[in-house]
Enzyme design. Structure first.
Site, PDB file in Angstrom:
ATOM      1  N   HIS A  64       0.825  -1.218   0.000  1.00 37.84           N
ATOM      2  CA  HIS A  64       0.000   0.000   0.000  1.00 37.84           C
ATOM      3  C   HIS A  64       0.860   1.270   0.000  1.00 37.84           C
ATOM      4  CE1 HIS A  64      -2.997   2.974   1.006  1.00 37.84           C
ATOM      5  NE2 HIS A  64      -2.489   3.165   2.216  1.00 37.84           N
TER       6      HIS A  64
ATOM      7  N   HIS B 257       3.527   6.686   5.853  1.00 39.50           N
ATOM      8  CA  HIS B 257       2.344   7.381   6.356  1.00 39.50           C
ATOM      9  C   HIS B 257       1.528   6.594   7.384  1.00 39.50           C
ATOM     10  CE1 HIS B 257       0.229   5.139   3.112  1.00 39.50           C
ATOM     11  NE2 HIS B 257      -0.833   5.282   3.873  1.00 39.50           N
TER      12      HIS B 257
ATOM     13  N   GLU C  33       0.549   5.409  13.040  1.00 44.90           N
ATOM     14  CA  GLU C  33      -0.805   4.969  13.376  1.00 44.90           C
ATOM     15  C   GLU C  33      -0.891   3.459  13.603  1.00 44.90           C
ATOM     16  OE1 GLU C  33      -5.076   4.916  11.034  1.00 44.90           O
ATOM     17  OE2 GLU C  33      -3.600   6.468  10.549  1.00 44.90           O
ATOM     18  N   ASP C  34      -0.250   2.666  12.715  1.00 45.62           N
ATOM     19  CA  ASP C  34      -0.428   1.211  12.746  1.00 45.62           C
ATOM     20  C   ASP C  34       0.716   0.454  13.417  1.00 45.62           C
ATOM     21  OD1 ASP C  34      -2.775   1.583  11.412  1.00 45.62           O
ATOM     22  OD2 ASP C  34      -1.979   1.112   9.425  1.00 45.62           O
TER      23      ASP C  34
ATOM     24  N   ASP D 288      -3.304   8.546  -0.682  1.00 45.94           N
ATOM     25  CA  ASP D 288      -3.634   7.435   0.220  1.00 45.94           C
ATOM     26  C   ASP D 288      -5.094   7.023   0.032  1.00 45.94           C
ATOM     27  OD1 ASP D 288      -3.694   5.629   2.414  1.00 45.94           O
ATOM     28  OD2 ASP D 288      -4.282   7.258   3.772  1.00 45.94           O
TER      29      ASP D 288
ATOM     30  N   ASP E  17     -25.325  17.300 -23.225  1.00 46.74           N
ATOM     31  CA  ASP E  17     -23.916  17.677 -23.361  1.00 46.74           C
ATOM     32  C   ASP E  17     -23.049  16.811 -22.456  1.00 46.74           C
ATOM     33  OD1 ASP E  17     -25.062  18.817 -21.153  1.00 46.74           O
ATOM     34  OD2 ASP E  17     -23.845  20.633 -21.204  1.00 46.74           O
TER      35      ASP E  17
END
Length: 712
Positions: free
Chosen positions: A48, A72, A76-77, A139, A259
Site C-alpha cells: 500500500h 504514512h 498509526e499502525d 492514500d 452535453d
C-alpha cells in the site's frame, strides 16, 4: 503488486540519485515496521505505501512527500514515534507523516466525532505544509481502488466520506484528475445499479456519437491549421458521477442530458487561447450565456481556461474548453503541479497560493466553532460553492459565494470592516446591505466608529466567514447587552402584532416559555440577542400560545402559518408540505422550516421543544405551494397533452414534468404542480384518475422517491 524497483525507475526521470536513495531508505523502514501485516486482499501491507508513492510520482512530487507516503501508516499502525522518523529522516518528513496520521486514544462518544477531530488535525497540518493533503488524497485514492476487499458496511462508510469530503477537497485544490476518480469510485460503491446502468448508457452514447465527434474534431483542427495556430484537439467524455449529478439536480433522464461530451483545445500560449475562441465562434454558433473566461479571472482553485458553449454540426450543444498546456496540467493536478524547490525555498504556483489562503481562512473560522463536528459540517457545505467576482473601489478582485451580499463582501475584506459596516454603495449608488451582489460590480463599504454588528444580518449573510464572524462577535457580547438587544427585537416583533411585552401575564408567559423550551425570559432574550432565535418567530409562538384558550386546538404551543412570512418561514424541500398536511416546525438559525410530521428528516429533533414545535395552517392562505405527483399510464400519442390540459383546466400551473419510459407500452410522469392545498390536489388527482389509460396516480412525499431511478 507494484515493486520498489519499478518505482525507482519512474523516479529517475526527475529526481537525483541521492533523493531516490532517501525514498529507498523510507521503503526499507516501512517494510520492517509493517513486517507481518497484510492488507485485506492478502498482499503484504507494504504494497500500500508503495502504491501511494507511485501515485505521487505521477505528479512528480519531491522526495520528502514520497518518503512520507512510504511511512504514512507507521505512526498509526506500528506505534513508531514521530521523534524516530525525524531522527532517521528529517523534520519535513516527520511533520508530513504526523499530518496524515489519525489521532489515537480518542475518548469520544461517536465515530463522527473522531472523524471530525482527525479532519481538523489534518487541516492544521495543511496550514504548515500543503503537501499533507496531496499525500492524504493519494492514500485515499489507492484505498478506493482496493475498496472491494472491505466489508460492505465499511465500503459504504468510506465511500460516503470520500464523496462528501475528500473528492470536494481534491476539487478545491485543483486536483481534478483525482477528484473525478474519487467521485466515480464512490458512486460505484454507494449506488452500484445506477453506476452500472449509467456506464452502459454512456458507452452506447459514445458509439452513436463517435463519427459526429470525429467530424467536429477534424473541422476544428483544419481551421486552426489554416489560421496558423498550433493546437491539439481532444474529445472528452464527462465523468460518470458528474452526469448522474446533473440528472439528479435537473430531474432529467439520461436522454435529456445532451452535453455529456466536450472538446479540449490545447494551444501554446494565452494569446492563442483568445484567437482560438474567435476560430471556434466562426465555425459554430455560440450559445448565449455559456461563455466563461477563467484565464482573466481564475477559479478559486487556480483553474484557468476559456469555456464556451456552441451549437454543433447536428444542432446539439457542445462545450469547448481552450487552454495552454500549463493550464491543462494545472487543471488536472492543481497544487501538485510544478512542485518546485529552489535553494531550500519552495516557489508556489497560483493554485498553491490560493489553496494556502483557503486553509488560512478555514483556521480562522475554526476558532468560531465549539466542536470539531460543527467545524467539519461547515467545511463540507462550503468547500466549493458557486462563485462571483466583485471589485473594491481600488480595483482589487474579491471572490465570493454566489448570492453573497455587501455584508459578506465587508467581512471578506476584513473582519473589522464587517463589524463596523453601516451601509454600502454598489457601482457608486447607495444600496441595501441585503441586496445579492453580481459579478463585475464595484462595492464600497461605509463604516462607523462603533461596531454595528446585528443578528438581523444572519438573515441575509451567505458566506461561512461572514456568518461565523457575526455569531462569534455576538456570542462575545456581555449577557446584559445581548438581553437588551433581544428585548428590543422581541418588543419590535410583538409590536407589529399589536402586543406589548410588559402587558403579558406573568403566569401565561412562564407557560409559553416552557413550551418554547427555555427556562426564563432572560434566557430567551439572550438567545434572540445572540442570534440563536429569530424574534419574529418567537413573537408568533407566544401569541399562538396566548390565543389557544379561544381555540379548539389540542393543548400545547401552536404557531399559525399564514404563507406571508417571507424569509422567516421556509418549507422543507424534502417533504414539500402543503395546506392540509399535518406539519411541524423546525427552528434553525435562518428561521423556521415547516416539514410534514411524517418527514424522516425531522424525526431526530421532534421531541426537542427548543428545536421543534407544533404549527398549523391559517384557514385562508393566499398563495400556492409545490406538490409532486407520480402518474403511470398506458402510453399513446397525445397523452401528455391530455394530462396538461386536464391540469391547467383545474386552475393549476405545472412547474416541471419528467417523463420516464417504463417499458414499450407504459410511461411514467413525475410532475410538480402549484396547488392551494390538499383538497385542491385531491381534486386534480381525481380528474386525472378518470382519464383513459391512467393506471395509477399518487403524491410523492419523500425526497428519495424524487431521485432519478431509471436510466435508458
Amino acid at each position: 503488486m507494484e515493486s520498489i524497483e519499478a518505482l525507482s525507475k519512474k523516479l529517475s526521470d526527475y529526481l537525483k540519485p541521492s533523493q531516490i536513495e532517501q525514498v529507498h531508505k523510507a521503503y526499507e523502514f516501512a517494510h520492517e515496521a509493517h513486517s507481518g501485516q497484510f492488507r485485506t486482499n492478502g498482499d503484504p501491507y507494504v504494497s500500500h505505501p508503495i502504491a501511494v508513492a507511485n501515485i505521487l510520482s505521477s505528479f512528480h512530487m519531491d522526495e520528502d512527500s514520497l518518503s512520507a507516503a512510504m511511512l504514512h501508516d507507521v505512526i498509526e499502525d506500528c506505534g513508531v514515534p514521530k521523534r524516530i522518523i525525524e531522527e532517521k529522516f528529517n523534520k519535513n518528513v516527520a511533520d508530513l507523516v504526523d499530518g496524515v496520521s489519525k489521532l489515537d486514544q480518542l475518548d469520544m462518544a461517536s465515530s463522527a466525532e473522531v472523524d471530525a477531530e482527525n479532519f481538523q488535525k489534518m487541516i492544521l497540518a495543511m496550514s504548515n505544509d500543503m503537501r499533507v493533503i496531496v499525500v492524504k488524497l493519494a492514500d485515499r485514492l489507492h484505498n478506493m481502488r482496493t475498496i472491494e476487499f472491505l466489508e460492505k458496511d465499511k465500503q459504504k462508510r468510506k465511500a460516503k466520506e470520500t464523496l462528501e469530503i475528500y473528492a470536494p477537497l481534491a476539487h478545491r485544490i485543483g486536483m481534478n484528475h483525482v477528484y473525478r476518480e474519487l467521485e466515480d469510485r464512490s458512486f460505484k460503491v454507494l449506488y452500484p445499479t445506477r453506476y452500472r446502468r449509467l456506464r452502459v448508457a454512456l458507452k452506447k452514447n459514445r458509439g452513436n456519437q463517435k463519427r459526429l465527434l470525429n467530424k467536429i474534431k477534424r473541422a476544428l483542427e483544419k481551421k486552426l491549421v489554416d489560421q496558423g495556430i498550433p493546437a491539439y484537439v481532444e474529445g472528452r467524455e464527462k465523468h460518470t458521477y458528474s452526469v448522474y449529478r446533473k440528472m439528479k439536480i435537473n430531474k432529467r433522464s439520461f436522454e435529456e442530458i445532451i452535453d455529456v461530451s466536450a472538446f479540449k483545445v490545447i494551444v501554446d500560449n494565452a494569446d492563442n487561447c483568445y484567437k482560438t475562441l474567435g476560430v471556434v465562434h466562426n465555425i459554430f454558433k455560440p450559445i448565449e450565456g455559456r461563455f466563461k473566461d477563467y484565464i482573466s479571472i481564475p477559479k478559486s482553485n487556480g483553474y484557468q481556461s476559456i469555456h464556451t458553449g456552441v451549437i454543433g454540426l447536428d444542432g446539439q450543444p457542445i462545450e469547448i474548453q481552450i487552454k495552454t498546456s500549463d493550464m491543462n496540467e494545472m487543471a488536472e493536478n492543481g497544487i501538485a503541479s510544478h512542485w518546485i524547490y529552489k535553494m531550500g525555498e519552495r516557489i508556489e504556483t497560483g493554485p498553491q497560493q490560493k489553496a494556502r489562503r483557503w486553509v488560512s481562512d478555514l483556521l480562522e473560522l475554526r476558532d468560531n466553532f465549539d466542536t470539531s463536528k460543527d467545524f467539519i459540517e461547515s467545511v463540507k457545505t462550503n468547500i466549493f460553492p458557486d462563485e462571483i467576482y466583485v471589485f473594491t473601489p481600488e480595483g482589487k478582485i474579491i471572490q465570493l459565494t454566489a448570492g453573497s451580499t455587501a455584508i459578506d463582501f465587508a467581512y471578506a475584506v476584513h473582519t473589522d470592516i464587517g463589524h463596523h459596516c453601516r451601509a454600502c454603495r454598489i457601482n457608486r449608488k447607495l444600496a441595501p446591505l441585503s441586496v445579492p451582489l453580481e459579478s463585475g460590480q464595484t462595492i464600497e463599504i461605509l463604516t462607523e466608529k462603533l461596531p454595528q454588528t446585528s443578528p438581523a444580518w444572519l438573515n441575509f449573510a451567505v458566506t461561512s466567514r461572514a456568518r461565523n464572524s457575526i455569531r462569534h462577535y455576538l456570542s462575545n457580547l456581555k449577557k446584559s447587552e445581548a438581553r437588551k438587544l433581544g428585548k428590543k427585537l422581541l418588543e419590535q416583533s410583538l409590536g407589529s402584532l399589536n402586543v406589548k411585552l410588559r402587558h403579558l401575564q406573568k403566569d401565561k408567559l412562564t407557560e409559553a416559555l416552557k413550551a418554547i423550551g427555555v427556562k426564563s425570559l432572560n434566557k430567551l432574550l439572550e438567545e434572540i440577542g445572540l442570534g440563536n432565535r429569530v424574534g419574529n418567530v418567537v413573537a408568533r409562538q407566544i401569541i399562538g400560545f396566548l390565543n389557544q384558550e379561544n381555540s379548539d386546538k389540542n393543548s400545547g404551543l401552536f404557531l399559525e402559518i399564514t404563507g406571508t412570512e417571507g424569509l422567516v418561514v421556509n418549507y422543507g424541500n424534502c417533504c414539500k408540505p402543503i395546506p392540509g398536511d399535518s406539519v411541524i416546525g423546525h427552528f434553525t438559525s435562518g428561521g423556521l422550516v415547516v416539514h410534514q410530521e411524517r418527514c424522516k428528516n425531522i424525526l431526530p429533533f421532534r421531541q426537542d421543544p427548543a428545536q421543534c414545535f407544533p404549527v398549523y395552517w391559517h384557514e385562508e392562505l393566499d398563495r400556492e405551494f409545490s406538490a409532486d405527483i407520480r402518474i403511470q399510464a398506458y402510453d399513446e400519442p397525445g397523452l401528455l397533452a391530455t394530462l396538461a390540459s386536464t391540469i391547467t383546466n383545474s386552475e393549476t400551473n405545472i412547474e416541471s414534468v419528467q417523463t420516464l419510459e417504463i417499458d414499450i407500452d407504459h410511461v411514467e410522469f413525475n410532475m410538480t404542480l402549484q396547488v392551494k392545498g390538499r383538497d385542491h390536489l385531491a381534486s386534480i388527482m381525481k380528474k386525472i384518475r378518470k382519464l383513459k389509460n391512467i393506471s395509477s396516480i399518487n403524491r410523492i412525499h419523500d425526497q428519495e422517491l424524487r431521485e432519478v431511478s431509471t436510466i435508458h
